[in-house]
Design a protein around this motif. Structure first.
Motif, mmCIF file in Angstrom:
data_model
loop_
_atom_site.group_PDB
_atom_site.id
_atom_site.type_symbol
_atom_site.label_atom_id
_atom_site.label_comp_id
_atom_site.label_asym_id
_atom_site.label_seq_id
_atom_site.Cartn_x
_atom_site.Cartn_y
_atom_site.Cartn_z
ATOM 1 N N LEU A 32 73.024 -19.412 95.722
ATOM 2 C CA LEU A 32 74.262 -20.176 95.563
ATOM 3 C C LEU A 32 74.871 -19.940 94.186
ATOM 4 C CD1 LEU A 32 73.241 -23.571 97.225
ATOM 5 C CD2 LEU A 32 74.876 -21.908 98.114
ATOM 6 N N PHE A 33 74.015 -19.819 93.176
ATOM 7 C CA PHE A 33 74.529 -19.544 91.832
ATOM 8 C C PHE A 33 75.170 -18.157 91.779
ATOM 9 C CE2 PHE A 33 73.953 -17.745 87.572
ATOM 10 C CZ PHE A 33 74.675 -18.665 86.828
ATOM 11 N N ILE A 34 74.556 -17.190 92.460
ATOM 12 C CA ILE A 34 75.131 -15.839 92.482
ATOM 13 C C ILE A 34 76.500 -15.855 93.163
ATOM 14 C CG2 ILE A 34 74.841 -13.529 93.460
ATOM 15 C CD1 ILE A 34 71.829 -13.862 93.019
ATOM 16 N N VAL A 35 76.614 -16.620 94.247
ATOM 17 C CA VAL A 35 77.910 -16.746 94.921
ATOM 18 C C VAL A 35 78.934 -17.375 93.981
ATOM 19 C CG1 VAL A 35 79.132 -17.865 96.819
ATOM 20 C CG2 VAL A 35 76.878 -16.865 97.208
ATOM 21 N N LEU A 36 78.514 -18.423 93.265
ATOM 22 C CA LEU A 36 79.415 -19.068 92.304
ATOM 23 C C LEU A 36 79.824 -18.093 91.210
ATOM 24 C CD1 LEU A 36 80.713 -21.780 91.394
ATOM 25 C CD2 LEU A 36 78.642 -22.183 90.048
ATOM 26 N N LEU A 37 78.853 -17.299 90.721
ATOM 27 C CA LEU A 37 79.153 -16.304 89.689
ATOM 28 C C LEU A 37 80.136 -15.258 90.213
ATOM 29 C CD1 LEU A 37 78.591 -15.010 86.926
ATOM 30 C CD2 LEU A 37 76.593 -13.890 87.945
ATOM 31 N N PHE A 38 79.938 -14.828 91.446
ATOM 32 C CA PHE A 38 80.832 -13.834 92.041
ATOM 33 C C PHE A 38 82.256 -14.382 92.168
ATOM 34 C CE2 PHE A 38 82.775 -12.015 95.897
ATOM 35 C CZ PHE A 38 82.846 -10.688 95.506
ATOM 36 N N LEU A 39 82.376 -15.651 92.571
ATOM 37 C CA LEU A 39 83.699 -16.260 92.693
ATOM 38 C C LEU A 39 84.389 -16.337 91.335
ATOM 39 C CD1 LEU A 39 82.942 -19.163 95.213
ATOM 40 C CD2 LEU A 39 84.233 -17.079 95.665
ATOM 41 N N TYR A 40 83.641 -16.731 90.307
ATOM 42 C CA TYR A 40 84.225 -16.792 88.966
ATOM 43 C C TYR A 40 84.624 -15.395 88.485
ATOM 44 C CZ TYR A 40 83.809 -21.661 87.524
ATOM 45 O OH TYR A 40 84.000 -23.005 87.379
ATOM 46 N N PHE A 41 83.796 -14.400 88.794
ATOM 47 C CA PHE A 41 84.112 -13.030 88.382
ATOM 48 C C PHE A 41 85.403 -12.559 89.044
ATOM 49 C CE2 PHE A 41 83.860 -8.442 89.061
ATOM 50 C CZ PHE A 41 83.682 -7.993 87.757
ATOM 51 N N CYS A 42 85.527 -12.811 90.340
ATOM 52 C CA CYS A 42 86.730 -12.374 91.058
ATOM 53 C C CYS A 42 87.975 -13.089 90.548
ATOM 54 C CB CYS A 42 86.559 -12.620 92.556
ATOM 55 S SG CYS A 42 85.297 -11.592 93.336
ATOM 56 N N VAL A 43 87.860 -14.396 90.326
ATOM 57 C CA VAL A 43 89.012 -15.163 89.849
ATOM 58 C C VAL A 43 89.407 -14.719 88.443
ATOM 59 C CG1 VAL A 43 89.794 -17.464 89.177
ATOM 60 C CG2 VAL A 43 88.547 -17.157 91.306
ATOM 61 N N THR A 44 88.410 -14.547 87.564
ATOM 62 C CA THR A 44 88.705 -14.130 86.189
ATOM 63 C C THR A 44 89.329 -12.740 86.165
ATOM 64 O OG1 THR A 44 86.811 -15.425 85.431
ATOM 65 C CG2 THR A 44 87.724 -13.824 83.893
ATOM 66 N N LEU A 45 88.767 -11.835 86.958
ATOM 67 C CA LEU A 45 89.310 -10.477 87.018
ATOM 68 C C LEU A 45 90.742 -10.477 87.532
ATOM 69 C CD1 LEU A 45 88.792 -7.430 86.708
ATOM 70 C CD2 LEU A 45 87.939 -7.429 89.071
ATOM 71 N N ALA A 46 90.994 -11.269 88.577
ATOM 72 C CA ALA A 46 92.341 -11.324 89.143
ATOM 73 C C ALA A 46 93.338 -11.909 88.147
ATOM 74 C CB ALA A 46 92.325 -12.148 90.430
ATOM 75 N N LEU A 47 92.926 -12.938 87.416
ATOM 76 C CA LEU A 47 93.831 -13.546 86.439
ATOM 77 C C LEU A 47 94.162 -12.586 85.302
ATOM 78 C CD1 LEU A 47 92.371 -17.181 86.194
ATOM 79 C CD2 LEU A 47 94.494 -16.464 87.293
ATOM 80 N N ILE A 48 93.142 -11.902 84.805
ATOM 81 C CA ILE A 48 93.389 -10.973 83.691
ATOM 82 C C ILE A 48 94.242 -9.791 84.148
ATOM 83 C CG2 ILE A 48 92.273 -9.372 82.092
ATOM 84 C CD1 ILE A 48 89.976 -11.328 81.870
ATOM 85 N N GLN A 49 93.931 -9.265 85.326
ATOM 86 C CA GLN A 49 94.718 -8.151 85.843
ATOM 87 C C GLN A 49 96.174 -8.574 86.071
ATOM 88 O OE1 GLN A 49 92.865 -5.602 85.127
ATOM 89 N NE2 GLN A 49 92.623 -4.632 87.136
ATOM 90 N N GLY A 50 96.343 -9.774 86.590
ATOM 91 C CA GLY A 50 97.704 -10.264 86.790
ATOM 92 C C GLY A 50 98.435 -10.463 85.487
ATOM 93 N N PHE A 51 97.717 -10.939 84.462
ATOM 94 C CA PHE A 51 98.336 -11.135 83.148
ATOM 95 C C PHE A 51 98.808 -9.799 82.573
ATOM 96 C CE2 PHE A 51 97.986 -11.360 78.513
ATOM 97 C CZ PHE A 51 98.809 -12.445 78.244
ATOM 98 N N TYR A 52 97.947 -8.760 82.675
ATOM 99 C CA TYR A 52 98.334 -7.436 82.178
ATOM 100 C C TYR A 52 99.527 -6.892 82.949
ATOM 101 C CZ TYR A 52 94.690 -6.331 78.785
ATOM 102 O OH TYR A 52 93.905 -6.289 77.662
ATOM 103 N N PHE A 53 99.517 -7.118 84.235
ATOM 104 C CA PHE A 53 100.583 -6.558 85.065
ATOM 105 C C PHE A 53 101.929 -7.210 84.757
ATOM 106 C CE2 PHE A 53 103.147 -6.352 88.927
ATOM 107 C CZ PHE A 53 103.105 -4.990 89.194
#
Length: 542
Positions: A19-40
């Motif tokens: 469950l922690f790995i799933v939570l970590l994966f969700l945070y990774f995806c959200v953080t990556l999407a936010l940063i990529q969107g900010f750059y774009f």
């Protein structure tokens, strides 16, 4: 409950880690999407076309790990307390008969399981019918049951439900469901209540409601990691503990036919409950999709397995419960009903005996009349109502004496008044003391003389002075026979003034040497003497 033993399964720590790995994966995806969107949007879109930058991904992973760890610890460590506060759950009331039964059953479960785990039992103030088990990483564990279900179950059915929920805690699967619910479900449930409150107040769309939807969807993703098979195992464990599959089936049948808490127990907490409060069609379905997304198996299938153990079927169970309901309704219709005069001098009712026992203002001196009769009487004179007061006294911690209140006809409680033995009625607040103890009580000043008592003392003194003057003019003796019986010998007491200087009426028994003071009379007498209050002089300086 028979003494059997449950083999306690080890807590599945690898599932918590998953469950922690799933939570970590969700945070990774959200953080990556936010940063990529900010750059774009704000910086150079060409940056996105340069390929994978592993250092960049490691930095995102580090931040994601930090946020996921904080989220994990904040949510999962104190999850029991969070659920308790969210649902308003409290410890059982030891003075409540039904709550006391719950506590006794919980003690029996501790004995059956060899005290392997300290499990609290708590009551949720809701008329819905459901129960749930929670555990957290602090080692806390609790079984929570709603007032509605607690009040409707028989003892055998309650034993089965509590054993079912206790197994979830002992087997370890409760820990993973609580952790999963605490990640997103708890917050989704809180926002759901805010959303419902906003809709009731006529408010429109709010961004927080969109956040609620997102959290709810994330919570549903975690449902994939919660096996619905755990409910079958808990049902079987309940049968092993109680040796009574029929009671567990009856409890599930009763829950399924009533309000299970939708709107009160949030969507995000459904995986914790014995029956899903949402009553979704998916929960009553079978197949790989239902097994993947639903946290509870079909209720009728669970009932069918249990009834098969009891060598019966659902049709026979329905017929039995319907017959029991009809019998109960007939018994209720045959019960006498009463009307009671409330403190505002208004007739209230109709009430059954059980309804009367729950009235906070009912006392032995309350006027009662039957629904079919016009005659009225004091409540203590009715042989069906009088046991209500006896039962309430039995729940008191104070020692009950052999003396009986002359007004309420109820046993007096032993008390210490000014460090002297006295006896008091818990209903009318009258006090019985020996006449030889009155001087020592008056000499002591531990009971304060409040402004209210001083005003009341002056009023009583003035009124009794007026009565004395009238009686003298009419030639009536100040010593009159009282209608009150002595609390000890039952002979009629004499009602007289304490003295000619302090005109406070008391009832004396010349045979037993006892004096009865109605409510406030003893305090008024103390106040008069302590402050030297007389009709003309008033209050002397201290």
């Amino acid at each position: 409950m028979p003494l059997t033993f449950i083999e306690i399964e080890k807590q599945k720590n690898w599932r918590i880690g998953l469950l922690f790995i799933v939570l970590l994966f969700l945070y990774f995806c959200v953080t990556l999407a936010l940063i990529q969107g900010f750059y774009f949007v704000f910086l150079n879109p060409v940056f996105l076309l340069r390929g994978i930058n592993w250092a960049y991904l490691l930095i995102i992973m580090a931040f994601s790990f930090m946020f996921a760890t904080i989220h994990f610890l904040f949510s999962a460590v104190g999850a029991v307390g969070s659920v308790m506060r969210h649902l308003g759950a409290t410890l059982p009331d030891p003075e409540d008969g039904i709550h006391k039964r719950l506590m006794n059953i919980m003690d029996e479960i501790h004995v059956v399981t060899g005290n392997k785990r300290n499990i609290k039992c708590m009551v949720i103030p809701s008329l819905s019918m459901n129960a749930l088990a929670v555990a957290d990483l602090n080692g806390e564990a609790a079984v929570m049951i709603t007032e509605g279900l607690l009040s409707r179950l028989t003892r055998d059915q309650l034993e089965a439900v509590m054993a079912h929920e206790a197994y979830h805690i002992l087997s370890g699967d409760c820990l993973e469901t609580t952790v999963a619910a605490s990640f997103f479900g708890m917050y989704a449930s809180m926002l759901e209540k805010i959303k419902d409150l906003g809709e009731e107040n006529g408010r429109g769309f709010h961004p927080a409601f969109l956040f609620f939807r997102i959290l709810l969807k994330l919570s549903q993703i975690l449902n994939m990691f919660i096996s619905r098979e755990r409910e079958y195992r808990a049902d079987a464990a309940s049968v092993r503990m109680t040796r009574n599959p029929l009671s567990m089936a009856e409890a599930l049948h009763l829950i399924s036919r009533n309000w299970t808490g939708v709107g009160f127990i949030g969507n995000g907490l459904e995986m914790l409950c014995i029956v899903s409060p949402q009553a979704a069609a998916l929960d009553e379905s079978e197949g790989w999709w239902a097994d993947l997304m639903s946290t509870h198996p079909p209720i009728r299938k669970r009932m069918g397995i249990l009834l098969n153990m009891a060598s019966t079927n659902i049709a026979e169970l329905d017929a039995k419960l319907n017959q029991k309901t009809e019998t109960t309704n007939m018994q209720r219709s045959a019960e006498p009903v009463y009307y009671a005069l409330d403190p505002k001098q208004q007739w209230q009712g109709p009430f059954s005996i059980a309804d009367l026992s729950s009235l906070p203002w009912l006392s032995p001196l309350t006027w009662i009349k039957s629904g079919s009769e016009q005659a009225i009487e004091r409540a203590w004179r009715n042989p069906l109502i009088d046991p209500i007061f006896i039962a309430s006294l039995s729940r008191q911690e104070s020692e009950i004496s052999d003396f009986v209140c002359p007004h309420c006809n109820q046993p007096l409680i032993k008390i210490s008044y000014e460090k002297t033995r006295a006896y008091q009625c818990r209903f009318c607040s009258g006090i019985l003391v020996g006449t030889d103890k009155i001087p020592r009580i008056i000499a002591r000043r531990e009971v304060p003389c409040t402004d209210r008592l001083k005003s009341l003392a002056k009023a009583v003194l003035s009124d009794n002075q007026r009565k004395t003057t009238i009686n003298k003019l009419r030639g009536i003796d100040a010593k009159t026979k009282s209608f009150l019986p002595c609390p000890k010998c039952k002979h009629a007491m004499f009602r007289t003034f304490y003295s000619s200087a302090y005109l406070v009426e008391i009832d004396r028994c010349g045979i037993c040497g006892l004096a009865w003071f109605d409510a406030d009379e003893l305090e008024i007498l103390q106040c008069l003497i302590e402050n030297k209050i007389t009709l003309r002089v008033g209050i002397s300086p201290a």
